[in-house]
Design an enzyme around this catalytic site. Structure first.
Site, PDB file in Angstrom:
ATOM      1  N   HIS A  49     -59.828  24.053  -8.404  1.00  0.00           N
ATOM      2  CA  HIS A  49     -60.210  24.140  -6.998  1.00  0.00           C
ATOM      3  C   HIS A  49     -61.647  23.652  -6.823  1.00  0.00           C
ATOM      4  CE1 HIS A  49     -61.664  28.192  -8.426  1.00  0.00           C
ATOM      5  NE2 HIS A  49     -62.711  27.789  -7.751  1.00  0.00           N
TER       6      HIS A  49
HETATM    7  P1  TYD Z   1     -59.790  32.143  -8.657  1.00  0.00           P
HETATM    8  O1  TYD Z   1     -61.117  31.818  -8.057  1.00  0.00           O
HETATM    9  O2  TYD Z   1     -58.603  31.382  -8.183  1.00  0.00           O
HETATM   10  O3  TYD Z   1     -59.860  32.059 -10.254  1.00  0.00           O
HETATM   11  P2  TYD Z   1     -60.054  30.782 -11.210  1.00  0.00           P
HETATM   12  O4  TYD Z   1     -60.861  29.777 -10.472  1.00  0.00           O
HETATM   13  O5  TYD Z   1     -60.755  31.298 -12.406  1.00  0.00           O
HETATM   14  O6  TYD Z   1     -58.728  30.259 -11.585  1.00  0.00           O
HETATM   15  O7  TYD Z   1     -59.544  33.702  -8.473  1.00  0.00           O
HETATM   16  C1  TYD Z   1     -58.452  34.376  -9.057  1.00  0.00           C
HETATM   17  C2  TYD Z   1     -58.032  35.490  -8.127  1.00  0.00           C
HETATM   18  O8  TYD Z   1     -59.090  36.429  -7.943  1.00  0.00           O
HETATM   19  C3  TYD Z   1     -57.640  35.003  -6.746  1.00  0.00           C
HETATM   20  O9  TYD Z   1     -56.506  35.748  -6.321  1.00  0.00           O
HETATM   21  C4  TYD Z   1     -58.808  35.367  -5.872  1.00  0.00           C
HETATM   22  C5  TYD Z   1     -59.402  36.575  -6.560  1.00  0.00           C
HETATM   23  N1  TYD Z   1     -60.861  36.667  -6.413  1.00  0.00           N
HETATM   24  C6  TYD Z   1     -61.427  37.675  -5.637  1.00  0.00           C
HETATM   25  O10 TYD Z   1     -60.717  38.515  -5.053  1.00  0.00           O
HETATM   26  N2  TYD Z   1     -62.783  37.747  -5.526  1.00  0.00           N
HETATM   27  C7  TYD Z   1     -63.612  36.862  -6.152  1.00  0.00           C
HETATM   28  O11 TYD Z   1     -64.861  36.967  -6.033  1.00  0.00           O
HETATM   29  C8  TYD Z   1     -63.020  35.812  -6.930  1.00  0.00           C
HETATM   30  C9  TYD Z   1     -63.868  34.806  -7.629  1.00  0.00           C
HETATM   31  C10 TYD Z   1     -61.640  35.755  -7.038  1.00  0.00           C
END
Ligand code: TYD
Length: 135
Positions: A49
């Site tokens: 992302h």
């Molecule tokens: P995501 O940012 O998609 O993880 P990565 O980039 O490591 O693959 O986040 C994973 C999950 O956690 C997603 O459901 C959103 C949640 N999340 C929060 O609730 N708060 C936060 O501060 C972050 C970074 C993620």
């Protein structure tokens, strides 16, 4: 690419090391949120992302991992393995994190509270977003 290596001061003595970072000094924004990622299997890849407005600083507190960054012009792979080196990541950069060692702990300092609206999770949408920003 809007990435900047931040060398953090390491206070090292016979007891071990201490590294610090302060808002508006080493960290170029007010920190609104922190999160950290650990326990990622070596074969797993995360991220996929970009963010519209969020600014972040990545610090690999322990272990090692790699992150692929991409903007509208180039791709860069950064190998994280030094807890005294931080990386500023501006908005509009696609990232994929991989190659985590067992002991890897990736700390992220963020300029904004969590908001799903700030995410671009579709690669084609990301490409359109950064192309539009360039014009
Ligand atoms: P995501 O940012 O998609 O993880 P990565 O980039 O490591 O693959 O986040 C994973 C999950 O956690 C997603 O459901 C959103 C949640 N999340 C929060 O609730 N708060 C936060 O501060 C972050 C970074 C993620």
């Amino acid at each position: 690419m809007d990435l900047k290596v931040i060398h953090l001061e390491e206070i090292k003595d016979e007891r071990g090391s201490l590294v610090f970072a302060e808002t508006q000094k080493e960290i170029p924004f007010d920190i609104k949120r922190i999160y950290y990622i650990f326990g990622v299997e070596n074969s797993k890849r995360r991220g996929y992302h970009a963010h519209k407005k969020l600014e972040q600083v990545f610090i690999l507190i322990s272990g090692e991992c790699k992150i692929l960054f991409e903007d509208n012009k180039e791709k860069k792979i950064i190998h994280f393995n030094n807890p005294a080196e931080a990386l500023y990541v501006g908005p509009g950069i696609w990232r994929e994190m991989y190659g985590f060692s067992k002991d890897a702990v990736l700390l992220v300092l963020a300029s904004l509270h969590y908001s799903e609206d700030d995410y671009i999770r579709d690669y084609d949408e990301f490409k359109k977003f950064v192309d539009k920003k360039e014009k």
